[in-house]
Write a protein that holds these residues in place. Structure first.
Motif, PDB file in Angstrom:
ATOM      1  N   ILE A 133       7.245   2.138  -6.168  1.00 38.29           N
ATOM      2  CA  ILE A 133       6.588   1.021  -6.874  1.00 38.29           C
ATOM      3  C   ILE A 133       7.650   0.008  -7.316  1.00 38.29           C
ATOM      4  CG2 ILE A 133       5.357   0.396  -9.002  1.00 38.29           C
ATOM      5  CD1 ILE A 133       3.863   3.124  -8.765  1.00 38.29           C
ATOM      6  N   GLU A 134       8.712   0.513  -7.918  1.00 35.89           N
ATOM      7  CA  GLU A 134       9.762  -0.380  -8.413  1.00 35.89           C
ATOM      8  C   GLU A 134      10.447  -1.122  -7.262  1.00 35.89           C
ATOM      9  OE1 GLU A 134       9.945  -1.280 -11.274  1.00 35.89           O
ATOM     10  OE2 GLU A 134       9.075   0.320 -12.488  1.00 35.89           O
ATOM     11  N   THR A 135      10.623  -0.423  -6.134  1.00 36.45           N
ATOM     12  CA  THR A 135      11.234  -1.088  -4.974  1.00 36.45           C
ATOM     13  C   THR A 135      10.378  -2.264  -4.520  1.00 36.45           C
ATOM     14  OG1 THR A 135      12.123   1.047  -4.301  1.00 36.45           O
ATOM     15  CG2 THR A 135      12.145  -0.684  -2.642  1.00 36.45           C
ATOM     16  N   TYR A 136       9.067  -2.031  -4.420  1.00 36.26           N
ATOM     17  CA  TYR A 136       8.155  -3.119  -4.012  1.00 36.26           C
ATOM     18  C   TYR A 136       8.198  -4.264  -5.020  1.00 36.26           C
ATOM     19  CZ  TYR A 136       5.706  -1.003  -0.021  1.00 36.26           C
ATOM     20  OH  TYR A 136       5.382  -0.490   1.216  1.00 36.26           O
ATOM     21  N   ARG A 137       8.173  -3.897  -6.312  1.00 42.51           N
ATOM     22  CA  ARG A 137       8.144  -4.929  -7.358  1.00 42.51           C
ATOM     23  C   ARG A 137       9.409  -5.788  -7.340  1.00 42.51           C
ATOM     24  NH1 ARG A 137       6.599  -2.862 -13.147  1.00 42.51           N
ATOM     25  NH2 ARG A 137       6.360  -5.100 -13.473  1.00 42.51           N
ATOM     26  N   SER A 138      10.514  -5.168  -6.949  1.00 47.26           N
ATOM     27  CA  SER A 138      11.759  -5.950  -6.934  1.00 47.26           C
ATOM     28  C   SER A 138      11.961  -6.681  -5.602  1.00 47.26           C
ATOM     29  CB  SER A 138      12.950  -5.034  -7.216  1.00 47.26           C
ATOM     30  OG  SER A 138      12.995  -4.010  -6.246  1.00 47.26           O
ATOM     31  N   GLY A 139      10.899  -6.657  -4.774  1.00 49.54           N
ATOM     32  CA  GLY A 139      10.954  -7.441  -3.537  1.00 49.54           C
ATOM     33  C   GLY A 139      11.438  -6.667  -2.326  1.00 49.54           C
ATOM     34  N   GLY A 140      11.785  -5.403  -2.514  1.00 51.03           N
ATOM     35  CA  GLY A 140      12.268  -4.602  -1.397  1.00 51.03           C
ATOM     36  C   GLY A 140      11.134  -3.872  -0.691  1.00 51.03           C
ATOM     37  N   THR A 141      11.498  -3.095   0.323  1.00 56.45           N
ATOM     38  CA  THR A 141      10.514  -2.271   1.033  1.00 56.45           C
ATOM     39  C   THR A 141      11.057  -0.840   1.122  1.00 56.45           C
ATOM     40  OG1 THR A 141       9.908  -4.177   2.392  1.00 56.45           O
ATOM     41  CG2 THR A 141       9.179  -2.011   3.171  1.00 56.45           C
ATOM     42  N   PRO A 142      10.346   0.099   0.536  1.00 58.37           N
ATOM     43  CA  PRO A 142      10.834   1.488   0.605  1.00 58.37           C
ATOM     44  C   PRO A 142      10.680   2.065   2.012  1.00 58.37           C
ATOM     45  CG  PRO A 142       8.741   1.372  -0.570  1.00 58.37           C
ATOM     46  CD  PRO A 142       9.104  -0.032  -0.234  1.00 58.37           C
ATOM     47  N   VAL A 173       0.850  -1.203   0.000  1.00 60.82           N
ATOM     48  CA  VAL A 173       0.000   0.000   0.000  1.00 60.82           C
ATOM     49  C   VAL A 173       0.882   1.248   0.000  1.00 60.82           C
ATOM     50  CG1 VAL A 173      -1.749   1.324   1.270  1.00 60.82           C
ATOM     51  CG2 VAL A 173      -1.804  -1.183   1.314  1.00 60.82           C
ATOM     52  N   LEU A 174       0.579   2.150  -0.936  1.00 59.40           N
ATOM     53  CA  LEU A 174       1.214   3.473  -0.940  1.00 59.40           C
ATOM     54  C   LEU A 174       0.127   4.502  -0.684  1.00 59.40           C
ATOM     55  CD1 LEU A 174       3.399   3.475  -4.212  1.00 59.40           C
ATOM     56  CD2 LEU A 174       4.110   2.825  -1.926  1.00 59.40           C
ATOM     57  N   PHE A 197       2.369   0.717   5.365  1.00 57.56           N
ATOM     58  CA  PHE A 197       2.212   1.491   4.135  1.00 57.56           C
ATOM     59  C   PHE A 197       3.407   2.416   3.968  1.00 57.56           C
ATOM     60  CE2 PHE A 197       0.472   4.012   7.547  1.00 57.56           C
ATOM     61  CZ  PHE A 197       0.916   5.299   7.286  1.00 57.56           C
ATOM     62  N   THR A 198       3.549   2.914   2.744  1.00 60.87           N
ATOM     63  CA  THR A 198       4.581   3.922   2.485  1.00 60.87           C
ATOM     64  C   THR A 198       3.893   5.220   2.103  1.00 60.87           C
ATOM     65  OG1 THR A 198       6.209   2.311   1.748  1.00 60.87           O
ATOM     66  CG2 THR A 198       6.476   4.557   0.925  1.00 60.87           C
ATOM     67  N   TYR A 199       4.259   6.293   2.762  1.00 64.15           N
ATOM     68  CA  TYR A 199       3.668   7.604   2.457  1.00 64.15           C
ATOM     69  C   TYR A 199       4.630   8.432   1.612  1.00 64.15           C
ATOM     70  CZ  TYR A 199       2.430  12.478   3.001  1.00 64.15           C
ATOM     71  OH  TYR A 199       2.145  13.792   2.742  1.00 64.15           O
ATOM     72  N   ILE A 200       4.095   8.992   0.524  1.00 58.87           N
ATOM     73  CA  ILE A 200       4.905   9.870  -0.318  1.00 58.87           C
ATOM     74  C   ILE A 200       4.175  11.218  -0.451  1.00 58.87           C
ATOM     75  CG2 ILE A 200       5.923  10.203  -2.621  1.00 58.87           C
ATOM     76  CD1 ILE A 200       5.297   6.886  -2.510  1.00 58.87           C
ATOM     77  N   GLY A 201       4.796  12.245   0.025  1.00 59.69           N
ATOM     78  CA  GLY A 201       4.167  13.563  -0.073  1.00 59.69           C
ATOM     79  C   GLY A 201       4.765  14.533   0.898  1.00 59.69           C
ATOM     80  N   THR A 202       3.997  15.597   1.124  1.00 60.02           N
ATOM     81  CA  THR A 202       4.466  16.587   2.086  1.00 60.02           C
ATOM     82  C   THR A 202       3.740  16.343   3.397  1.00 60.02           C
ATOM     83  OG1 THR A 202       2.743  18.030   1.295  1.00 60.02           O
ATOM     84  CG2 THR A 202       4.948  18.419   0.426  1.00 60.02           C
ATOM     85  N   ASN A 203       4.168  17.086   4.372  1.00 57.90           N
ATOM     86  CA  ASN A 203       3.476  17.060   5.635  1.00 57.90           C
ATOM     87  C   ASN A 203       2.606  18.320   5.653  1.00 57.90           C
ATOM     88  OD1 ASN A 203       2.929  17.641   8.332  1.00 57.90           O
ATOM     89  ND2 ASN A 203       4.645  16.365   8.990  1.00 57.90           N
TER      90      ASN A 203
END
Lengths: 329, 326
Positions: free
Chosen positions: B296-305, B127-128, B141-147
């Motif tokens: 997205i790419e990190t998750y797809r390659s099996g990693g966790t951002p 989940v992003l 989840f991973t949050y991408i944005g501002t505060n």
């Protein structure tokens, strides 16, 4: 028995009084409250401010008056406003700033929406409420489609904004447009045969048909006029904002219907007029203005508005009930 | 006449069907970027937008969608929440039942989507959340944005730096009820408190999130205060258009006041350029979309951002507006 008759008579006389002077009395009460609440309230500047702020709502309300007079309703105003308003901005930008053609084409779109509404109501006998949901959904989708969900740049500071922000001999242009619409509405409803037919259709459709009035045709024309007025309101509205917005907000139709109802038009049809609708919408606008001048929080504004709407509708219902009972006796 | 009406209605229905099925930007219903027959081979991302009829949100959606489509092996499906929490939850449920590989949410409110985030966690679906984050403990989840707190703090700080102490300003905030409203309000109040400028607030009022509502409110405030204010702070560009319209309508000069806003929309930057708006805090959407794609790419390659990935914010004023107004 005679006591009962007396009570009914008293109720009827109150109802008659209210139907004649009720809207004016509420307006007077609001003006008194406003004057006490804020020293800035009863000034020429502020009164012009309130009428200008509500000019597009009033234009919608004159369309609502026609629709309510024939006993129907339109609940798609908010989305019609968004679609025609955004379309007008796009047309204006695409035509390189030709205001006249923009206005004409936009009015045509409004009228076509009215045609669709009226046709579905009269041809298929669909309930106006359901048609409103469908038209609303259609307009919302079309607005997103033509704008891609984005504001439309290119109208700020151009001749387009003259309609909503300009002045003519010191009078705000939207106020002039609004009063012109009010005059046309008054003439149609009070001085033309079509107006009498519309009132007859709303008062008792079967009786109107029996007397030779083509009720469906009347309703269709009423919806076309409603669409035209909504189209005009949309141009005034977007021009006032200065930028076409696909999500300009909601509640405009609700405010217009509430104002028209307070102004004496019945939801069941057969009554209503331009002056009453003008005062009714103005009452709603003045209340909002007083609450802003007093610096009330949005929570209290919602609460007060809700209570006032309920009171207005209860008075309307009770008055009509008393009139009907009085007539029956 | 009847034939004409029938033709018009048929056309209207055809157009509405077309709108639902071919919208390139995922306007109202789901809009897969790839074909049905290819869907089993592609990585399926469901994107839940808070409201498509919002410039800022539409730009984020389009930026992420464009990057996904450029990747070539991603099926991107967008849903329009239309500012309705319940609708958004229903859409997430529908997408989960259809099957997805990743969920990206721009939540209408933080609480209503928590249970769906947890369902995704249980099903092993990453989940992003973009632009609006969730409370800690709401799930993985991973949050991408501002505060939002920081955004409002930055905006208010700018206003206070450009307005001498003792000069009065009007503070307009969102009607309470959403996370964004609460965070931005806290950010502004904290900046004012930190600067010790509480007495410089002329009035604080709330507006519904539309230009029309802000314009009406500002017109009424001008009736009360006339020209006796030196600045206006408001929490988004949509409202600031109304504020500036009202100031112009009252024949006051917006360029003589310090007026600040958040979002960095194109019309707002045009107002900065014309001198009517002093500053808008631009959230760098390109940066947000790039960082979303990296996650997205990190998750797809099996990693966790990282859990929180913050994007750049830029104060766009007269000094740099030409760089961003293209």
């Amino acid at each position: 028995m005679s006591e009962k008759k007396e009570v009914v008579k008293q109720k009827k006389s109150f109802a008659e009084l209210y139907s004649k002077y009720g809207t004016f009395s509420i307006l007077a009460l609001v003006l008194i409250i406003g004057t006490i609440a804020s020293p800035q309230f009863l000034t020429l500047d502020n009164m012009l401010n309130v009428i200008r702020q509500n000019s597009y709502l009033l234009i919608i309300a004159f369309g609502t008056t026609f629709v309510m007079v024939v006993g129907c309703i339109n609940i798609a105003y908010d989305m019609m406003l968004a679609l025609v308003g955004c379309a007008s901005c796009l047309i204006y930008v695409a035509l390189g700033g030709n205001l006249l053609i923009t206005v004409l084409l936009s009015l045509m779109i409004g009228a076509l929406l009215g045609v669709a509404y009226g046709f579905l109501v009269t041809h298929f006998n669909l309930p106006p409420f359901i048609v409103g949901l469908a038209i609303s959904s259609f307009c919302q989708g079309m607005t997103l489609l033509i704008t891609g969900g984005r504001s439309i740049p290119g109208t700020m500071g151009t001749s387009y904004t003259l309609i909503g922000q300009g002045f003519f001999f010191g009078i705000p242009v939207p106020i002039i447009i609004m009063f012109a619409c009010m005059a046309v509405t008054w003439v149609i409803l009070r001085k033309m045969i079509f107006g009498r037919h519309a009132i007859a259709v709303g008062g008792n459709r079967q009786a109107a048909i029996a007397s030779g009035i083509r009720a469906k045709r009347v309703i269709l024309i009423v919806y076309i006029m409603d669409g035209l007025l909504c189209g005009l309101a949309a141009i005034v509205f977007m021009s006032r904002l200065g930028v076409g917005q696909p999500n300009p907000g909601t509640g405009y139709g609700f405010d217009a219907i509430t104002g028209v109802n307070i102004g004496g038009a019945s939801l069941s049809g057969g009554s209503g007029g331009a002056v009453g609708s003008f005062i009714g919408v103005l009452i709603v606008g003045l209340l909002n203005n007083i609450m802003n001048l007093r610096g009330l929080s949005s929570a209290w504004q919602f609460i007060i508005k809700g209570i006032l709407i309920v009171i207005a509708v209860i008075i309307d219902m009770k008055t009509k009930e008393a009139m009907v009972k009085g007539s029956a006796k | 006449m009847k034939k004409f009406l029938a033709l018009f209605l048929s056309l209207a229905m055809a157009l509405s069907l077309a709108a639902c099925s071919t919208s390139p930007s995922g306007s109202d219903e789901e809009t897969p970027a790839g074909g049905e027959e290819e869907s089993s081979e592609k990585y399926r991302i469901a994107y839940f937008n808070r409201d498509d009829a919002d410039d800022f949100l539409a730009n984020i959606r389009d930026g992420i969608q464009a990057r996904c489509e450029a990747a070539g092996d991603i099926e991107f499906t967008s849903y329009n929440g239309a500012s309705d929490s319940a609708e958004q939850v229903t859409q997430i449920e529908d997408a989960l039942s259809r099957g997805v590989d990743m969920v990206i949410i721009l939540p209408q409110d933080k609480e209503s989507v928590i249970s769906k985030v947890q369902e995704c966690n249980e099903a092993g679906i990453p989940v992003l959340t973009v632009s609006v984050g969730l409370e800690e403990g709401s799930g993985d989840f991973t949050y991408i944005g501002t505060n939002d707190y920081d955004l409002a703090y930055q905006e208010t700080q700018y206003l206070l730096e450009h307005l001498e102490p003792g000069k009065k300003f009007i503070y307009l905030r969102f009607t309470p009820g959403s996370y964004v409203a609460a965070q931005r309000d806290e950010g502004t109040l904290a900046a004012i408190a930190d600067a010790g400028r509480e007495d410089d607030i002329l009035t604080t009022m709330e507006y519904q999130n539309t230009t029309a509502a802000a314009q009406k409110l500002m017109e009424d405030l001008i009736q009360v205060y006339g020209d006796d204010f030196d600045g206006v702070i408001s929490h988004n560009d949509k409202s600031i258009y109304g504020v500036i319209n009202a100031i112009n309508a009252a024949q006051l000069d917006p360029s003589s006041k310090v007026i600040c806003s958040i979002d960095g929309e194109v019309p707002a930057m045009e107002l900065v350029k014309s001198g009517q708006l002093t500053m808008t805090v631009k959230q760098d959407i390109e940066d947000m979309c790039d960082k979303t794609m990296e996650a997205i790419e990190t998750y797809r390659s099996g990693g966790t951002p990282e859990h929180n990935i913050y994007i750049n914010t830029i104060a766009v004023d007269a000094s740099n507006v030409d760089e961003y107004l293209t």
